[in-house]
Structure formats: structure tokens, C-alpha cells
Design a protein around this motif. Structure first.
Motif, PDB file in Angstrom:
ATOM      1  N   HIS A 108       0.123  79.104 -31.496  1.00  0.00           N
ATOM      2  CA  HIS A 108       1.204  79.510 -30.815  1.00  0.00           C
ATOM      3  C   HIS A 108       1.087  80.777 -30.098  1.00  0.00           C
ATOM      4  O   HIS A 108       1.731  80.907 -29.384  1.00  0.00           O
ATOM      5  CB  HIS A 108       2.357  79.459 -31.811  1.00  0.00           C
TER       6      HIS A 108
ATOM      7  N   SER B 233       0.363  71.920 -30.984  1.00  0.00           N
ATOM      8  CA  SER B 233       1.565  71.944 -29.863  1.00  0.00           C
ATOM      9  C   SER B 233       1.709  73.391 -29.416  1.00  0.00           C
ATOM     10  O   SER B 233       2.216  74.286 -30.178  1.00  0.00           O
ATOM     11  CB  SER B 233       2.623  71.190 -30.061  1.00  0.00           C
ATOM     12  N   TRP B 234       1.408  73.804 -28.168  1.00  0.00           N
ATOM     13  CA  TRP B 234       1.605  75.220 -27.738  1.00  0.00           C
ATOM     14  C   TRP B 234       2.225  75.227 -26.331  1.00  0.00           C
ATOM     15  O   TRP B 234       2.022  74.159 -25.591  1.00  0.00           O
ATOM     16  CB  TRP B 234       0.040  75.820 -27.471  1.00  0.00           C
ATOM     17  N   SER B 235       3.203  76.228 -26.026  1.00  0.00           N
ATOM     18  CA  SER B 235       3.711  76.246 -24.884  1.00  0.00           C
ATOM     19  C   SER B 235       3.300  77.335 -24.002  1.00  0.00           C
ATOM     20  O   SER B 235       3.283  78.491 -24.472  1.00  0.00           O
ATOM     21  CB  SER B 235       5.242  76.483 -25.011  1.00  0.00           C
ATOM     22  N   ASP B 236       2.939  77.112 -22.613  1.00  0.00           N
ATOM     23  CA  ASP B 236       2.493  78.132 -21.651  1.00  0.00           C
ATOM     24  C   ASP B 236       3.613  79.099 -21.315  1.00  0.00           C
ATOM     25  O   ASP B 236       4.651  78.672 -21.753  1.00  0.00           O
ATOM     26  CB  ASP B 236       1.478  77.558 -20.736  1.00  0.00           C
TER      27      ASP B 236
ATOM     28  N   GLY C 119       6.632  77.361 -20.170  1.00  0.00           N
ATOM     29  CA  GLY C 119       7.323  76.369 -21.109  1.00  0.00           C
ATOM     30  C   GLY C 119       6.645  75.034 -21.161  1.00  0.00           C
ATOM     31  O   GLY C 119       7.133  74.180 -21.890  1.00  0.00           O
ATOM     32  N   LEU C 120       5.849  74.885 -20.558  1.00  0.00           N
ATOM     33  CA  LEU C 120       4.964  73.369 -20.435  1.00  0.00           C
ATOM     34  C   LEU C 120       4.323  73.412 -21.909  1.00  0.00           C
ATOM     35  O   LEU C 120       3.418  74.161 -22.372  1.00  0.00           O
ATOM     36  CB  LEU C 120       4.103  73.455 -19.297  1.00  0.00           C
ATOM     37  N   GLN C 121       4.514  72.196 -22.564  1.00  0.00           N
ATOM     38  CA  GLN C 121       3.871  71.939 -23.767  1.00  0.00           C
ATOM     39  C   GLN C 121       2.703  71.223 -23.616  1.00  0.00           C
ATOM     40  O   GLN C 121       2.196  70.319 -22.832  1.00  0.00           O
ATOM     41  CB  GLN C 121       4.715  70.837 -24.677  1.00  0.00           C
TER      42      GLN C 121
ATOM     43  N   ASN D 266      -0.615  69.842 -25.859  1.00  0.00           N
ATOM     44  CA  ASN D 266      -1.257  69.605 -27.221  1.00  0.00           C
ATOM     45  C   ASN D 266      -2.656  69.893 -27.115  1.00  0.00           C
ATOM     46  O   ASN D 266      -3.525  70.102 -26.025  1.00  0.00           O
ATOM     47  CB  ASN D 266      -1.319  68.064 -27.301  1.00  0.00           C
TER      48      ASN D 266
END
Length: 207
Positions: A59, A132-135, A138-140, A142
């Protein structure tokens, strides 16, 4: 360790597991590339297939470049390492299917790329962790990593990597252990971290 592997096509995934991925991915995979990984189907049971970045993105990752350093996870330290501990402690288990993995053979004094496959022609089922990470937008995204164990005494995998380095191998699962690995709680994960029998694998120099 494994930084290069051959992923299956969407058709191969469908034939092997009865599920069809949403879209194609690269099959010649290196850290930062996108490939398929399998997770539990949840309450409905069965399997789910997703696409993700090869290299775990926790994260706190600033960008996807971190994947170049998190594509393998030492199982002995997974619970403590900042990059992996959340996924390990929350048992975010996955399986990375591979047609083959590639390792360098240094026995001749120089690195010779070697393709390693299952003798029976089946997919190699690599135990891993996913996130699962958000750039910044805010784009998810995996992502996944392969778990590794010591291979100093493995009859096949001890021959790879530089002579002075510890020998490592990815955790390969038997076909019958798929659901068990995907649903086991974190406290029981270590029971799956075993060497895959050398006699069930074969190696072929490619360079």
C-alpha cells in the motif's frame, strides 16, 4: 529465485482450470510485466483468475517501479519484511501458473539460461502472495510475488545461480493442493513451503 518465467495463454488457463480470463497478457514475463494469477472464488468456491503486475506493490509503494525488487519473497522473512508482511499476515494467497521458469546455470563458468518445466507437461503452480494498490490517480493495480525456499539440497535446483550464492527455488504446489493453499489461514501457511520433487521436473539449456 525466479525473475523470468513463461506464462500460460488465456486458452491454456481455460483448459487447465475451466475459467477464462477477461483479456490477454504477456507470456514472456519479467518483473513489472502483467500476468495471470489465481485466487479462491470466495463464498462461491472454485477459482478466480486475475491479471496483475509481477512484483508485489504494498500500500505504501510510490510507483510500480518497486515491482522490480519484489517479484520474489523469501518465505522465511515474509512475516517481517515491510513489502510482504501485510499480504502474508492476511493470507492473501495466490497461485501463479507457469508453463516454464528460467534460471541461470553457472556450472560451466558462465551463465547459461535454462528452461525448467514439469515432466508431465502440466503447468507449474507457484505459491504466491497478492496485493491491491492504488496509484496517484486512484487507479487500482493488482500485483503478485512468488514465494521462495532454500534449495541447497534440491537435486535439480541446487545447480542454478552463482556458485557463491545461496540456492533458492520457488514454491511449487501439487495440483491437489490448489484449494488448500488458497484458503489456508496465515498460521498454517508454512506447511505448504516444501520442495517440489526433482524427479518431476526437467531442465533444458536455451542459450
Amino acid at each position: 529465485m525466479c525473475s523470468h518465467y513463461e506464462g500460460p495463454t488465456a486458452d491454456r488457463i481455460h483448459h487447465a482450470f475451466g475459467i477464462r480470463p477477461d483479456g490477454p497478457v504477456q507470456t514472456d514475463l519479467w518483473p513489472g510485466h502483467r500476468g495471470y494469477y489465481l485466487t479462491s472464488g470466495g463464498d462461491s468456491g472454485g477459482l478466480s483468475v486475475s491479471t496483475g503486475t509481477f512484483g508485489l506493490l504494498p500500500h505504501w509503494a510510490k510507483d510500480v517501479k518497486l515491482a522490480r525488487r519484489t517479484y520474489n519473497c523469501r518465505s522465511e522473512t515474509a512475516a517481517e519484511k515491510p513489502s510482504f508482511r501485510a499480504a502474508w499476515r492476511q493470507a492473501r494467497h495466490c497461485i501463479i501458473p507457469a508453463e516454464a521458469i528460467y534460471e541461470p546455470d553457472w556450472r560451466s563458468g558462465k551463465s547459461t539460461p535454462t528452461r525448467i518445466t514439469r515432466r508431465d507437461g502440466g503447468l507449474i503452480l507457484i505459491a504466491g502472495l497478492w496485493e491491491s494498490w492504488s496509484d496517484a490517480e486512484g487507479l487500482q493495480v493488482n500485483s503478485y510475488t512468488m514465494l521462495t525456499i532454500n534449495a541447497d539440497q534440491h537435486d535439480l535446483m541446487r545447480h542454478y545461480h552463482r556458485p557463491e550464492d545461496e540456492k533458492r527455488m520457488v514454491v511449487m504446489l501439487a495440483s491437489g493442493a490448489i484449494q488448500d493453499w488458497l484458503t489456508v489461514p496465515a498460521g498454517e501457511s508454512a506447511a505448504f513451503l516444501r520442495q517440489y520433487p526433482a524427479e518431476r521436473l526437467q531442465a533444458e539449456a536455451t542459450g
